[in-house]
Design an enzyme around this catalytic site. Structure first.
Site, PDB file in Angstrom:
ATOM      1  N   ASP A  87      85.618 106.012 -11.287  1.00 13.44           N
ATOM      2  CA  ASP A  87      86.141 107.295 -11.748  1.00 13.44           C
ATOM      3  C   ASP A  87      86.238 107.282 -13.272  1.00 13.44           C
ATOM      4  O   ASP A  87      86.684 106.297 -13.855  1.00 13.44           O
ATOM      5  CB  ASP A  87      87.513 107.563 -11.127  1.00 13.44           C
ATOM      6  CG  ASP A  87      87.961 108.991 -11.308  1.00 13.44           C
ATOM      7  OD1 ASP A  87      88.271 109.372 -12.458  1.00 13.44           O
ATOM      8  OD2 ASP A  87      88.018 109.729 -10.313  1.00 13.44           O
ATOM      9  N   GLY A 115      93.458 120.677  -4.198  1.00 15.26           N
ATOM     10  CA  GLY A 115      93.301 120.021  -5.488  1.00 15.26           C
ATOM     11  C   GLY A 115      91.885 119.595  -5.828  1.00 15.26           C
ATOM     12  O   GLY A 115      91.681 118.804  -6.743  1.00 15.26           O
ATOM     13  N   GLN A 116      90.897 120.114  -5.103  1.00 14.66           N
ATOM     14  CA  GLN A 116      89.514 119.731  -5.388  1.00 14.66           C
ATOM     15  C   GLN A 116      89.075 120.331  -6.710  1.00 14.66           C
ATOM     16  O   GLN A 116      89.247 121.526  -6.959  1.00 14.66           O
ATOM     17  CB  GLN A 116      88.586 120.193  -4.257  1.00 14.66           C
ATOM     18  CG  GLN A 116      87.170 119.683  -4.400  1.00 14.66           C
ATOM     19  CD  GLN A 116      86.305 119.972  -3.172  1.00 14.66           C
ATOM     20  OE1 GLN A 116      86.751 120.602  -2.224  1.00 14.66           O
ATOM     21  NE2 GLN A 116      85.081 119.512  -3.217  1.00 14.66           N
ATOM     22  N   HIS A 154      83.685 114.259  -2.085  1.00 12.70           N
ATOM     23  CA  HIS A 154      83.874 112.926  -2.633  1.00 12.70           C
ATOM     24  C   HIS A 154      85.190 112.340  -2.156  1.00 12.70           C
ATOM     25  O   HIS A 154      86.151 113.052  -1.931  1.00 12.70           O
ATOM     26  CB  HIS A 154      83.809 112.929  -4.169  1.00 12.70           C
ATOM     27  CG  HIS A 154      84.791 113.826  -4.848  1.00 12.70           C
ATOM     28  ND1 HIS A 154      84.641 115.202  -4.885  1.00 12.70           N
ATOM     29  CD2 HIS A 154      85.924 113.552  -5.538  1.00 12.70           C
ATOM     30  CE1 HIS A 154      85.643 115.723  -5.563  1.00 12.70           C
ATOM     31  NE2 HIS A 154      86.441 114.750  -5.975  1.00 12.70           N
ATOM     32  N   ASN A 194      90.188 115.417  -1.545  1.00  9.79           N
ATOM     33  CA  ASN A 194      90.754 116.720  -1.864  1.00  9.79           C
ATOM     34  C   ASN A 194      89.774 117.784  -1.377  1.00  9.79           C
ATOM     35  O   ASN A 194      88.575 117.671  -1.606  1.00  9.79           O
ATOM     36  CB  ASN A 194      90.966 116.860  -3.377  1.00  9.79           C
ATOM     37  CG  ASN A 194      91.926 115.818  -3.916  1.00  9.79           C
ATOM     38  OD1 ASN A 194      92.934 115.519  -3.298  1.00  9.79           O
ATOM     39  ND2 ASN A 194      91.606 115.256  -5.057  1.00  9.79           N
TER      40      ASN A 194
END
Length: 112
Positions: free
Chosen positions: A31, A93-94, A100, A87
């Site tokens: 990330d 909250g995406q 993913h 998410n």
């Protein structure tokens, strides 16, 4: 694949990323803004916008994502556990609309 999707661009190797795993259908990479000492994403190479958009035909792909998470987490040093998060949609909250899975672990404190 979606032309302007950042994750599709990562799959096509147009955008640099720290890839930790790649096969014919999945890609895993660190990330860019980690929320834990170990924080990586697992994405399908095929563009699927959200978990809610998956079909019965995606069953094997979803299973492969879930089985890959502990393997990679262990390889990256998550000896005492890890967290997986998907998410979905705006209320979930995406932020990037390409399915993913976040995998987060490592020594605490890093709670979210």
């Amino acid at each position: 694949m979606a032309e302007n999707c950042i994750f599709c661009r990562i799959v096509r190797h147009e955008v640099p990323s720290k890839i930790i795993y790649e096969d014919d259908c999945l890609l895993a990479f660190h990330d860019i803004n980690p929320a834990a000492p170990v924080h990586f994403l697992i994405i399908p190479k095929a563009h699927i916008e959200t978990l809610a958009d998956t079909q019965l035909s995606d069953e094997a792909l979803l299973g492969k994502m879930l089985l890959l998470a502990p393997k990679l987490a262990h390889e990256l040093g998550c000896e005492n556990g890890f967290r997986t998060v998907i998410n979905t949609g705006p209320d979930g909250g995406q932020e990037v609309y390409h399915l993913h899975m976040h995998v987060m672990g490592g020594p605490r404190p890093w709670r979210q």
